[in-house]
Enzyme design. Structure first.
Site, PDB file in Angstrom:
ATOM      1  N   HIS A  28       0.711  -1.132   0.428  1.00  0.00           N
ATOM      2  CA  HIS A  28       0.290   0.023   0.145  1.00  0.00           C
ATOM      3  C   HIS A  28       1.032   1.063   0.118  1.00  0.00           C
ATOM      4  O   HIS A  28       1.693   1.175   0.731  1.00  0.00           O
ATOM      5  CB  HIS A  28      -0.613  -0.110   1.047  1.00  0.00           C
ATOM      6  N   HIS A  30       1.855   5.519  -0.569  1.00  0.00           N
ATOM      7  CA  HIS A  30       1.228   6.737  -0.901  1.00  0.00           C
ATOM      8  C   HIS A  30       1.744   7.055  -2.078  1.00  0.00           C
ATOM      9  O   HIS A  30       3.842   6.360  -2.145  1.00  0.00           O
ATOM     10  CB  HIS A  30       1.374   7.702  -0.041  1.00  0.00           C
ATOM     11  N   CYS A  61      -4.137   9.994   3.809  1.00  0.00           N
ATOM     12  CA  CYS A  61      -3.749   9.614   4.903  1.00  0.00           C
ATOM     13  C   CYS A  61      -4.335  10.136   6.387  1.00  0.00           C
ATOM     14  O   CYS A  61      -3.682  11.962   6.156  1.00  0.00           O
ATOM     15  CB  CYS A  61      -2.184   8.838   5.244  1.00  0.00           C
ATOM     16  N   ASN A  70      -3.104   8.218  -2.637  1.00  0.00           N
ATOM     17  CA  ASN A  70      -2.605   6.641  -2.842  1.00  0.00           C
ATOM     18  C   ASN A  70      -2.400   6.505  -4.479  1.00  0.00           C
ATOM     19  O   ASN A  70      -2.369   7.132  -4.873  1.00  0.00           O
ATOM     20  CB  ASN A  70      -4.235   5.566  -2.538  1.00  0.00           C
TER      21      ASN A  70
END
Length: 108
Positions: A28, A30, A61, A70
């Site tokens: 995951h 960013h 976030c 993201n």
């Protein structure tokens, strides 16, 4: 929050993958510092094959003010396709969804 580097991702995965199989790990990332795609490539090299992404790079976030969204699904798809992976995604539909997400973000 998007500050990871390929070197840090590789080191972290080397440790994690001693305990957890790659098939149970997802990345995951960013894209705050513009390294999401190279971090995904570092993860691929370690055997990770599942990644979170968001059409149009939506999200962010709430715990990290200033963190970018993201990594964009369309960017991940393009990079993985260029690397020879089959994502199973339809590029035309993906681009249409990304355009819609950008319009929504811009309030149009």
């Amino acid at each position: 929050i998007g500050q990871g580097t390929p070197e840090a991702i590789s080191a972290m995965l080397e440790a994690v993958l001693q305990v957890v199989p790659a098939a149970q790990v997802a990345g995951h990332y960013h894209d705050t510092a513009g390294r999401a795609l190279v971090n995904i490539e570092a993860s691929l090299a370690q055997g990770v094959r599942v990644f979170d992404a968001a059409v149009g790079g939506l999200g962010g976030c709430p715990y990290a003010p200033g963190a970018a969204g993201n990594v964009a699904t369309e960017s991940v798809h393009a990079r993985l396709t260029a690397l020879g992976y089959d994502t199973g995604l339809n590029n035309d539909v993906l681009e249409e969804a990304a355009a819609m997400a950008r319009r929504m973000r811009e309030g149009k």
